[in-house]
Design a protein around this motif. Structure first.
Motif, PDB file in Angstrom:
ATOM      1  N   ILE A  79     -11.934   6.471   3.990  1.00 41.93           N
ATOM      2  CA  ILE A  79     -11.637   5.035   4.045  1.00 41.93           C
ATOM      3  C   ILE A  79     -11.644   4.562   5.498  1.00 41.93           C
ATOM      4  CG2 ILE A  79      -9.902   3.264   3.600  1.00 41.93           C
ATOM      5  CD1 ILE A  79      -8.988   5.049   1.197  1.00 41.93           C
ATOM      6  N   ALA A  80     -10.986   5.319   6.361  1.00 40.91           N
ATOM      7  CA  ALA A  80     -10.926   4.964   7.780  1.00 40.91           C
ATOM      8  C   ALA A  80     -12.323   4.887   8.382  1.00 40.91           C
ATOM      9  CB  ALA A  80     -10.071   5.985   8.534  1.00 40.91           C
TER      10      ALA A  80
ATOM     11  N   ILE B 239      -1.902   2.859   3.497  1.00 44.35           N
ATOM     12  CA  ILE B 239      -1.787   3.512   2.192  1.00 44.35           C
ATOM     13  C   ILE B 239      -0.322   3.814   1.854  1.00 44.35           C
ATOM     14  CG2 ILE B 239      -2.298   5.667   0.961  1.00 44.35           C
ATOM     15  CD1 ILE B 239      -5.054   5.609   2.462  1.00 44.35           C
ATOM     16  N   LEU B 240       0.448   4.256   2.850  1.00 40.05           N
ATOM     17  CA  LEU B 240       1.849   4.605   2.614  1.00 40.05           C
ATOM     18  C   LEU B 240       2.732   3.382   2.395  1.00 40.05           C
ATOM     19  CD1 LEU B 240       2.324   7.501   5.191  1.00 40.05           C
ATOM     20  CD2 LEU B 240       2.249   7.680   2.695  1.00 40.05           C
TER      21      LEU B 240
ATOM     22  N   LYS C  90      -7.313  -0.583  -2.287  1.00 39.08           N
ATOM     23  CA  LYS C  90      -8.156  -0.504  -3.486  1.00 39.08           C
ATOM     24  C   LYS C  90      -8.898   0.838  -3.543  1.00 39.08           C
ATOM     25  CE  LYS C  90     -12.082  -2.780  -5.663  1.00 39.08           C
ATOM     26  NZ  LYS C  90     -13.045  -3.886  -5.560  1.00 39.08           N
ATOM     27  N   TRP C  91      -9.493   1.234  -2.430  1.00 40.03           N
ATOM     28  CA  TRP C  91     -10.249   2.491  -2.405  1.00 40.03           C
ATOM     29  C   TRP C  91      -9.330   3.693  -2.574  1.00 40.03           C
ATOM     30  CZ3 TRP C  91     -13.781   0.939   2.274  1.00 40.03           C
ATOM     31  CH2 TRP C  91     -14.754   0.047   1.821  1.00 40.03           C
ATOM     32  N   HIS C  92      -8.138   3.628  -1.992  1.00 41.68           N
ATOM     33  CA  HIS C  92      -7.186   4.731  -2.147  1.00 41.68           C
ATOM     34  C   HIS C  92      -6.806   4.891  -3.620  1.00 41.68           C
ATOM     35  CE1 HIS C  92      -3.919   7.487  -1.486  1.00 41.68           C
ATOM     36  NE2 HIS C  92      -3.093   6.645  -2.088  1.00 41.68           N
ATOM     37  N   ARG C  93      -6.535   3.780  -4.284  1.00 47.22           N
ATOM     38  CA  ARG C  93      -6.194   3.824  -5.707  1.00 47.22           C
ATOM     39  C   ARG C  93      -7.355   4.331  -6.551  1.00 47.22           C
ATOM     40  NH1 ARG C  93      -2.929  -1.904  -5.725  1.00 47.22           N
ATOM     41  NH2 ARG C  93      -1.028  -1.069  -4.804  1.00 47.22           N
TER      42      ARG C  93
ATOM     43  N   LYS D 276      -9.493  -5.847   5.154  1.00 47.06           N
ATOM     44  CA  LYS D 276      -9.617  -4.399   5.338  1.00 47.06           C
ATOM     45  C   LYS D 276      -8.435  -3.663   4.715  1.00 47.06           C
ATOM     46  CE  LYS D 276     -12.596  -4.038   9.378  1.00 47.06           C
ATOM     47  NZ  LYS D 276     -12.737  -3.426  10.716  1.00 47.06           N
ATOM     48  N   ALA D 277      -7.240  -4.219   4.868  1.00 47.26           N
ATOM     49  CA  ALA D 277      -6.060  -3.592   4.279  1.00 47.26           C
ATOM     50  C   ALA D 277      -6.181  -3.563   2.760  1.00 47.26           C
ATOM     51  CB  ALA D 277      -4.800  -4.329   4.707  1.00 47.26           C
ATOM     52  N   GLU D 278      -6.619  -4.668   2.179  1.00 42.27           N
ATOM     53  CA  GLU D 278      -6.793  -4.730   0.724  1.00 42.27           C
ATOM     54  C   GLU D 278      -7.845  -3.735   0.251  1.00 42.27           C
ATOM     55  OE1 GLU D 278      -7.713  -8.843   0.155  1.00 42.27           O
ATOM     56  OE2 GLU D 278      -5.611  -9.456   0.222  1.00 42.27           O
TER      57      GLU D 278
END
Length: 56
Positions: free
Chosen positions: A23-24, A38-39, A12-15, A6-8
């Protein structure tokens, strides 16, 4: 704490341009937790592998 997968995905989606709120929602995690991922992507990217991965 979210799974490494999930973190990955969040990173990926943020980028790719997705907003933290979206995303959440997609990952079923809190928006604050998503923003933390993300931060600080280095924490997710360098976290030790536990041997198990959770698929969503």
């Amino acid at each position: 704490m979210v799974s490494m997968v999930k973190a990955e995905m969040a990173i990926k989606w943020h980028r790719a341009g997705y907003e933290a709120k979206e995303i959440a929602r997609l990952l079923g995690i809190g928006e604050d937790e998503c923003r933390s991922i993300i931060l600080h992507p280095e924490l997710a990217e360098t976290a030790p592998e536990t041997g198990t991965r959770t698929l969503i």
